[in-house]
Write an enzyme that holds these catalytic residues in place. Structure first.
Site, PDB file in Angstrom:
ATOM      1  CG  PHE B 113      -1.770   1.235   1.314  1.00  0.00           C
ATOM      2  CD1 PHE B 113      -2.695   1.534   0.319  1.00  0.00           C
ATOM      3  CD2 PHE B 113      -1.623   2.127   2.366  1.00  0.00           C
ATOM      4  CE1 PHE B 113      -3.464   2.686   0.381  1.00  0.00           C
ATOM      5  CE2 PHE B 113      -2.394   3.288   2.429  1.00  0.00           C
ATOM      6  CZ  PHE B 113      -3.317   3.562   1.429  1.00  0.00           C
ATOM      7  CD  GLN B 114      -0.607   5.991   1.033  1.00  0.00           C
ATOM      8  OE1 GLN B 114       0.029   6.144   2.065  1.00  0.00           O
ATOM      9  NE2 GLN B 114      -1.538   6.843   0.639  1.00  0.00           N
ATOM     10  CE  LYS B 163       4.745   3.804   9.833  1.00  0.00           C
ATOM     11  NZ  LYS B 163       3.300   3.613   9.679  1.00  0.00           N
TER      12      LYS B 163
END
Ligand SMILES: Cc1ncc(C[n+]2csc(CCOP(=O)(O)OP(=O)(O)O)c2C)c(N)n1
Ligand SMILES: [Mg+2]
Lengths: 184, 579
Positions: B113-114, B163
């Site tokens: 996702f993204q 992240k």
């Protein structure tokens, strides 16, 4: 149109091949072959790039390449001042009937048989572009079933090494605080 | 051992250590860990409304301050929204660092996702970029990014950080030294090249100083003025160099190129020596390259060796920082002139005559409606050369480059290389943040304005009182001009109807700005004065101008500079000129 061989020392970092390939593609430079591998220094990889210079000057190609931050050093390998070689693995049709003729060709070109089956032989050979293309011509009449060819690699003749020239790298002091004015 | 902290805190400490005082951005999932320490940081974070706005704002900030502009976005769509400003900054050599969050390292390559491979996407138009997956590498990546962005030929650098690298614990160690074996910008020009350049200048009889954006990047205006006065020959400043040399100076012939002055274009064409200072022989300057300045030798001074010989052969290349180059050139030229004083008087006289015969000008609309050139001329006259002017892309941009009088470097900002519509409002915002005490006017098109005006909300909420002059010709005017000239007036999809919709005054009001409108020549001065008197809120003025005004002079794309037109089907009268 002329061919040139460049030896390019690059930092061994992810994405560096994509950077070089992308540069050649977006500036419409023609690559004949490109070979990458490790060097005696684990932090540095070496690319040998054969380019076909047409509308762009060799100098312009080198300068653009040199702008890539991961590119440490570029040298043109002139044929007369360097040793250049590529490797081929070629599978040809061969039976007991023509085996004698094949052996004669292999001997002439210092090629060796590395695998065989009832109807094929796999041959390994190394050499410069001219030798390899002569060998392939000579093998043509037996029937070439498959060919795998590496890009060219090259090294300068004599005692000098390219890597030596990259060792004298100075480090750059960073500013303690505040943006350093690196320009002026 | 450094201090223990999260990768996110290490990022923010690194940015602080790099001297960042402001950044523009929008948070999202992958970059979210960084936004927590940003909350407590001394760095001012300006929450924009679109990441493109963050990128152009970083550019605007960098262009007026000379410092590195910083923008920050999340992974995927946040990062891809930075693509246009990064490409823009690369083309115009703007020092910028973009920080993006990336999906966690174990998800990279899974179409998570993204997830977007922003490092791969931006390779062609960043000076360098990084993907950081190890938190220990964050300070070094940031330090290198700032060094690379700001040194040598400036440019954008992107740092993409996974992240999990932001979340993990690390030691913060600001590197004392950087080791970049493949990056060694050459700042000091080689002395022999300076001597060769001086000798060539002394031999020439029709030299021109062809000045590009590098003069501004290198803060070389003072040295440029000295060199120009020493030589006493025509100076031309490209679109990226407006302001590098005072427009009021008698040696200044203005801008060369597609919409350049007859004087500047012709001075280059007829010259026997182009003294090229931080310019790059862009096609919009040279016209058809094979017919450009055919009798001229070339001195090419640039900090980027790859610019030398890229488009035009250089007889004398000078690689180095332009400020140092010009400073070194001055005594070398003096030494040559001491041997033999130059005589450029015939050259200057003929160029002067040409310039006087063909000054920049415009016709007022016959129907009495508002002339866009007049509006811009008055804006300049009433606001003055200390203000900063930021243009969009199109006719209004060319008029802003022609009819605003620039006296100082870093007072003219535009998207020169990429020609990015939508640049003006966010770049003006960044400029105002960088120079809060200076009036900043965006001179924008009605088309451009509708691409990025949402950043006026950011301006209104963050006390960034920029002013916007919309040159509303209700069309994609520059495209319409080409349709007039080259497509028999078939106006396919260039009519914006922006005098009907949107209502720019209401739009401004809705975004927390003062909205004003002007459609009569007699009101222009009073409305500009009113806008100039408002300093606590952004102001938008809808100047409703004549639709069919055109930008002249013009060298049609792909044609020779010799074929410059001063108006439709009107070439200069070369026969009456002795060149
Ligand atoms: C992002 C982008 N899309 C398209 C273009 C092509 N283009 C160049 S100028 C222009 C018209 C701009 O219209 P406007 O902002 O109203 O300015 P004007 O020319 O009317 O002054 C267009 C569409 C561009 N430069 N940038
Ligand atoms: Mg318009």
């Amino acid at each position: 149109m002329s061919k040139h061989t460049l030896a390019v020392l690059v930092e061994n970092s992810p994405g560096v091949l994509a950077r070089v390939a992308g540069l050649f593609s977006r500036r419409a430079y023609n690559i004949d072959s490109l070979a990458v591998g490790p060097t005696e220094n684990p932090a540095i990889s070496r690319m040998t790039i054969v380019i076909n210079v047409e509308s762009h000057s060799l100098e312009q190609v080198i300068r653009q390449l040199d702008k890539l931050v991961n590119v440490i050093h570029i040298a043109e390998l002139k044929p007369e001042e360097s040793v250049q070689a590529e490797l081929i693995l070629v599978k040809i049709s061969a039976t007991s009937k023509n085996r004698f003729d094949v052996d004669a060709v292999l001997e002439t070109y210092d090629a060796v048989i590395v695998d065989e089956s009832s109807e094929t032989l796999t041959i390994e050979a190394t050499g410069d572009g001219a030798k390899i293309s002569d060998l392939l011509n000579a093998l043509e009449r037996f029937g070439i079933r498959e060919l795998a060819q590496s890009g060219l690699v090259g090294i300068e003749r004599g005692s000098r090494s390219l890597a030596e020239r990259t060792l004298s790298v100075q480090s750059i002091p960073t500013a303690e605080s505040g943006q350093a004015d690196y320009q002026n | 051992m450094g201090k223990k902290m999260s990768g996110a805190s290490s990022l923010v400490q690194s940015l602080e250590s790099a001297g960042v005082d402001v950044m523009f951005g929008i948070p999202g999932g992958a970059i979210l860990p960084a936004y927590d320490p940003i909350f407590d940081s001394s760095i001012r974070h300006i929450l924009v409304r679109h990441e493109q706005g963050a990128g152009h704002a970083a550019t605007g900030y960098a262009q007026v301050t000379g410092r590195v502009g910083v923008c920050i976005a999340t992974s995927g769509p946040g990062a891809t929204n930075l693509v246009t400003p990064l490409a823009d900054a690369a083309m115009d050599s703007v020092p910028m660092v973009a920080i993006t969050g990336q999906v966690p390292s174990n998800a990279i390559g899974t179409d998570a996702f993204q997830e977007a491979d922003i490092r791969g996407i931006t390779m062609p138009f960043t000076k360098h970029n990084y993907l950081v997956t190890d938190p220990d590498q964050i300070p070094r990546a940031i330090a290198e990014a700032f060094y690379i962005a700001s040194s040598g030929r400036p440019g954008p650098v992107l740092v993409d950080i996974a992240k999990d690298a932001l979340q993990k614990e690390t030691d913060f160690n600001w590197p004392k030294e950087l080791s970049l074996p493949g990056y060694r910008p050459q700042l000091e020009p080689v002395n022999q090249s300076i001597l060769d350049a001086a000798a060539l200048i002394a031999q020439s009889s029709k030299p021109v100083l062809y000045v590009g954006g590098g003069a501004i990047k290198a803060n070389a205006s003072k040295e440029l003025l000295q060199l120009a006065e020493l030589l006493g020959v025509p100076v031309v400043t490209t679109l990226m160099a407006r302001g590098a040399f005072p427009d009021s100076h008698p040696l200044h012939y203005g801008m060369p190129g597609m919409h350049g002055t007859v004087g500047a274009v012709t001075a280059l064409q007829k010259s026997d020596l182009l003294i090229t200072l931080g310019a790059r022989f862009d096609d919009r300057v040279t016209g058809k390259l094979s017919t450009f300045a055919v009798n001229a030798k070339v001195i090419h001074a640039d900090i980027d060796p790859a610019e030398i010989g890229k488009n035009r052969f250089a007889d004398v290349p000078v690689v180095g920082d332009l400020k140092r180059t010009i400073a070194a050139l001055i005594p070398a030229v003096k030494a040559e002139f001491a041997k033999k004083a130059p005589d450029y008087s015939a050259w200057n006289a003929s160029m002067n005559k040409l310039r006087e015969t063909y000054p920049l000008g415009y016709d007022l609309p016959k129907d009495g409606s508002l002339s866009p050139q007049y509006v811009i001329e008055r804006l300049s006259a009433l606001t003055g050369p200390e203000a900063i002017y930021v243009a969009g892309v199109g006719q209004h941009q060319m008029w802003a480059s022609q009819f605003v009088k620039y006296e100082n470097p870093r007072t003219w900002l535009n998207s020169g290389g990429l020609g990015t519509m939508g640049y003006a409002v966010p770049a003006a915002m960044g400029a105002k943040v960088g120079a809060p005490d200076t009036p900043v006017w965006a001179i924008d098109g009605d088309g451009c304005f509708q691409m990025t005006n949402q950043e006026l909300v950011t301006c209104a909420l963050n006390n960034i009182p920029i002013k916007v002059a919309i040159i509303n010709n209700e069309s994609l005017g520059m495209v319409r001009q080409w349709q007039t000239l080259f497509y028999e007036g078939r106006y396919s999809n260039t009519n914006l109807e922006s005098k009907r919709v949107p209502d720019f005054v209401k739009l401004a009001d809705a975004m927390g700005c003062i909205g004003l409108t002007c459609d009569r020549p007699e009101d222009v001065d009073s409305i500009i004065k009113k806008a100039n008197s408002i300093n606590d809120q952004p102001v938008v003025v809808d100047f409703r101008v004549f639709k069919d005004a055109m930008v002249w002079p013009m060298v049609a794309a792909g044609t020779s500079n010799d074929d410059i037109m001063i108006a439709r089907e009107m070439a200069p009268d070369w026969d009456s000129q002795e060149l």
